[in-house]
Design a protein around this motif. Structure first.
Motif, PDB file in Angstrom:
ATOM      1  N   ALA A 132       0.830  -1.211   0.000  1.00 43.62           N
ATOM      2  CA  ALA A 132       0.000   0.000   0.000  1.00 43.62           C
ATOM      3  C   ALA A 132       0.866   1.264   0.000  1.00 43.62           C
ATOM      4  N   TYR A 187       2.414   1.981   3.319  1.00 48.10           N
ATOM      5  CA  TYR A 187       1.359   2.490   4.212  1.00 48.10           C
ATOM      6  C   TYR A 187       1.122   3.982   3.925  1.00 48.10           C
ATOM      7  N   ASN A 188       1.149   4.289   2.617  1.00 48.53           N
ATOM      8  CA  ASN A 188       0.852   5.652   2.141  1.00 48.53           C
ATOM      9  C   ASN A 188       1.949   6.672   2.463  1.00 48.53           C
ATOM     10  N   CYS A 243      -3.282   5.759   6.024  1.00 48.23           N
ATOM     11  CA  CYS A 243      -3.658   5.473   4.626  1.00 48.23           C
ATOM     12  C   CYS A 243      -4.683   6.468   4.089  1.00 48.23           C
TER      13      CYS A 243
END
Ligand SMILES: Cc1ncc(COP(=O)(O)O)c(C=O)c1O
Length: 361
Positions: free
Chosen positions: A35, A38-39, A350
């Motif tokens: 992701a 985590y952004n 996120c």
């Protein structure tokens, strides 16, 4: 100049990596950077983690794994969300390890015998998400052991309740995991590197570190278990520039539906972050932002592009252009912000999306 930013502190990422590496001791340290880290922005974050002690990287998707290779990550990479219909061979060509998460995944790799393949078998031990079920263990272990082009690095599993250290479910899962490991070895798989620890298990259960640990959240400086402090430094701050300050009269409302009305004459300010930027509409009335160390409550509906805060009589003279911290340094931390929204720190890091621009320090 950007109005809405996440400031990402790469020194904090480096510091956290060093702390985690030390805690891991002789266990290998796999950094979970799925992701988009985590952004936090994987392109900038992963090289810092690689340079400060990570031995391996873990990602969800094939695209994430390939991106890590593209940005020059040389360490081993494990990918655990893929399907046999996808072009998984592109990942194998880039030396990416694939997780066997079902018998169909094992079969696809057995049938793909044109290159050496490294796999880690994800065994189901209680989470009931993805992973090879106990009834299928024997067949999958046998099939992989019989495939000369496949190297099984080990087994792994994911814990359901590690963020509740007192929950006996974790030990139940470990008993099942050890059962799987014994069976795999009996069926000819050596399984040199096995791992079960996400951040909460890594931080609270050193007895479960095995040959590798697999934390994500802790790299970004957040504690997964309420009340613990391992000296990690949060890396993300979400902040915005106040776009407008205006006076409001008693009885006047603000934002759609006029769900909030001023009781007294005062001031409101507009913050250019809305649900298109990841600020949930249901966050209405639940949080405050911090400007020069002072908290101002959010009021009225959260819109697509903006929300409003009340400045009261504006005793500190907040003006357009002021920097408002939504969460992070000089404001409420991500865990506190998450509590107010009724969620967890994993989700709030996120959240910043849309028009939010990352700035690295
Ligand atoms: C399979 C797997 N391992 C490890 C992690 C890392 O978890 P955490 O961020 O709690 O350390 C995750 C994240 O959800 C995961 O899905």
């Amino acid at each position: 100049m950007n109005l809405l930013t996440t400031k990402i502190d790469l020194d904090a990422i480096a510091h956290n990596t060093r702390v985690l590496k030390k805690m891991a001791g002789s266990a290998k340290l796999m950094a979970v950077v799925k992701a988009n880290a985590y952004n936090h922005g994987v392109e900038k974050v992963a090289p810092v983690i690689a340079a400060h002690g990570a031995d391996a990287f873990g990602v969800a998707t094939l695209a994430e794994a390939l991106q890590l290779r593209e940005i020059g990550i040389a360490q081993e990479i494990l990918c655990w969300i893929w399907t046999p219909e996808q072009d998984f061979k592109a990942a194998l060509e880039r030396n990416i390890d694939l997780a066997v998460i079902s018998p169909a995944h094992a079969q696809a790799l057995i049938d793909s015998d044109d290159q050496p393949i490294r796999v880690s078998i994800k065994v189901e031990t209680g989470l009931h998400r993805s992973g090879v079920d106990e009834s299928e263990w024997e067949a999958v272990f046998d099939a992989l052991a019989a495939a000369p082009h496949i190297e099984v690095t080990g087994l792994f599993t994911h814990l359901a309740c590690a963020d509740e250290p007192e929950n006996p479910e974790t030990d139940e899962q470990i008993i099942a995991f050890r059962r799987a490991l014994a069976l795999a070895r009996k069926h000819g798989l050596e399984c040199p590197v096995n791992h079960v620890c996400n951040s909460p298990a890594f931080l609270t259960r050193s007895d479960l570190h095995m040959e590798m640990v697999r934390p994500g959240l802790a790299f970004y400086g957040l504690e997964p278990v309420v009340g613990l402090d391992h000296g990690l430094r949060p890396a993300m701050t979400w902040e915005a520039k106040v776009s407008v300050v205006k006076q409001i009269e008693p009885g006047q409302g603000t934002s759609y539906g006029l769900t909030w009305r001023a009781e007294d004459r005062g001031f409101v300010a507009v913050i250019p972050a809305g649900y298109a930027d990841g600020m949930p509409r249901h966050a209405q009335g639940r949080f405050s932002v911090t400007i020069n160390g002072v908290d101002y409550p959010q009021v009225g509906r959260v819109c697509m592009d903006q929300f409003v805060i009340s400045l009261g009589e504006n005793p500190h003279g907040v003006q357009a252009g002021a920097q408002a911290v939504i969460f992070g340094e000089n404001g409420h931390d991500a865990t506190d912000f998450a509590d107010r929204l009724g969620t967890i720190n994993y989700e709030v890091v996120c959240r910043p999306t849309g028009r939010t621009v990352r700035e690295y320090i």
